[in-house]
Design a protein around this motif. Structure first.
Motif, mmCIF file in Angstrom:
data_model
loop_
_atom_site.group_PDB
_atom_site.id
_atom_site.type_symbol
_atom_site.label_atom_id
_atom_site.label_comp_id
_atom_site.label_asym_id
_atom_site.label_seq_id
_atom_site.Cartn_x
_atom_site.Cartn_y
_atom_site.Cartn_z
ATOM 1 N N THR A 197 0.757 -1.154 0.045
ATOM 2 C CA THR A 197 -0.145 -0.091 -0.143
ATOM 3 C C THR A 197 0.909 1.150 0.027
ATOM 4 O OG1 THR A 197 -1.878 -1.101 1.170
ATOM 5 C CG2 THR A 197 -1.987 1.125 1.270
ATOM 6 N N LYS A 198 1.878 1.153 0.945
ATOM 7 C CA LYS A 198 2.838 2.223 0.951
ATOM 8 C C LYS A 198 3.711 2.419 -0.522
ATOM 9 C CE LYS A 198 3.431 2.164 5.900
ATOM 10 N NZ LYS A 198 4.380 2.056 7.012
ATOM 11 N N GLU A 233 -3.304 4.495 0.813
ATOM 12 C CA GLU A 233 -3.594 4.371 2.192
ATOM 13 C C GLU A 233 -4.253 3.159 2.825
ATOM 14 O OE1 GLU A 233 -5.847 6.788 5.909
ATOM 15 O OE2 GLU A 233 -5.912 7.613 3.806
#
Length: 275
Positions: free
Chosen positions: A38-39, A44
């Motif tokens: 996700t990062k 987020e």
């Protein structure tokens, strides 16, 4: 679509459908790669809550909004070994908007012996927004080779394939994968050992005053009661000093838990004696 481990398929999917500021939903204590991916794509993490360490499908639905682009579901889940049965999963997918892609990460599927678990790929036929991933790293014993794959609708796979480099899988990995698929004896021996040993081991751990959860994987999720002389961190360090490596789950936000791989009976008996 094939990848350098199923992790790469997860990355391709996130890159294909997510932009910075988008949201990806995954379990509070889901596979550690989900928040990392996700990062990686600038999105987020939105955490779905759990009921006794099992992802709460109603929580997933409540978290969905216009920014949601992707949902990761490990089934069975790593590290808690819980799972959603076929009906629970299908009921959930019926309520998820079709513009949101759903990855069902089934890395441990070969080990599952629960009758209500869906080992098929039928959900990809019913839902165009679903991709099911598998790996050669677990039951096939090829973790170091890094080979995984995903199965979904032609429409979905064609989109994800645009992110795949032309030479992401080595000839050696391809050859190993072909041989693994032809080696039914090794696979069945591995699965049968796991199925026979897990109940015995869980019972032994629980008899010692710990809380070992039922498992559909090749590991056992254990909660360690905390007191002045004992906690999961201390126990993990003590086991390491004896040459026994388990997984302390602090990085998952589970400071009172460890994950123990189901090795040979001799290895597990040694662990029990040291415990």
């Amino acid at each position: 679509i094939c990848g350098t481990g199923s992790d790469e398929i997860l990355i391709f999917t996130a890159l294909a459908f997510c932009s910075p500021g988008d949201e990806i939903i995954h379990a509070e204590h889901g596979f550690e790669m989900y928040p990392i991916i996700t990062k990686y794509v600038g999105a987020e993490s939105i955490l779905a809550s759990e009921i006794d360490y099992k992802i709460d499908t109603s929580s997933i639905l409540k978290k969905i909004n216009d920014s949601t682009k992707l949902i990761f579901i490990a089934n069975p889940n790593n590290p808690t070994s819980t799972y959603l049965n076929k009906q629970e999963l299908e009921n959930l997918l019926k309520q998820i908007p079709k513009n949101i892609s759903v990855v069902i990460d089934t890395a441990y599927a070969e080990y599952v012996d629960a009758e209500d678990y869906d080992r098929s790929f039928d959900l990809t036929e019913k839902f165009e927004n679903v991709i099911i991933t598998r790996t050669f790293s677990k039951a096939y014993s090829l973790a170091g080779i890094r080979l995984g794959w995903g199965y979904g609708s032609k429409k979905l796979i064609e989109i994800i394939k645009k992110l795949r480099p032309p030479f992401n899988i080595t000839p050696g990995a391809i050859a190993a994968g072909i041989e693994a698929l032809n080696d039914d004896k090794h696979l069945q021996t591995n699965i049968e050992h796991n199925s026979k040993i897990k109940s015995w081991f869980i019972e032994c751990i629980n008899e010692m005053g710990f809380k070992a959860y039922p498992t559909q994987t090749n590991f056992v999720f254990v909660i360690i009661p905390t007191n002045k002389k004992q906690n999961a961190k201390i126990l993990n360090e003590f086991l390491l000093s004896k040459g026994i490596a388990v997984r302390y789950l602090m990085s998952y936000g589970l400071k009172d838990a460890i994950r123990i791989t189901l090795g040979t009976k001799e290895e597990l008996e040694k662990l029990i004696i040291v415990f």
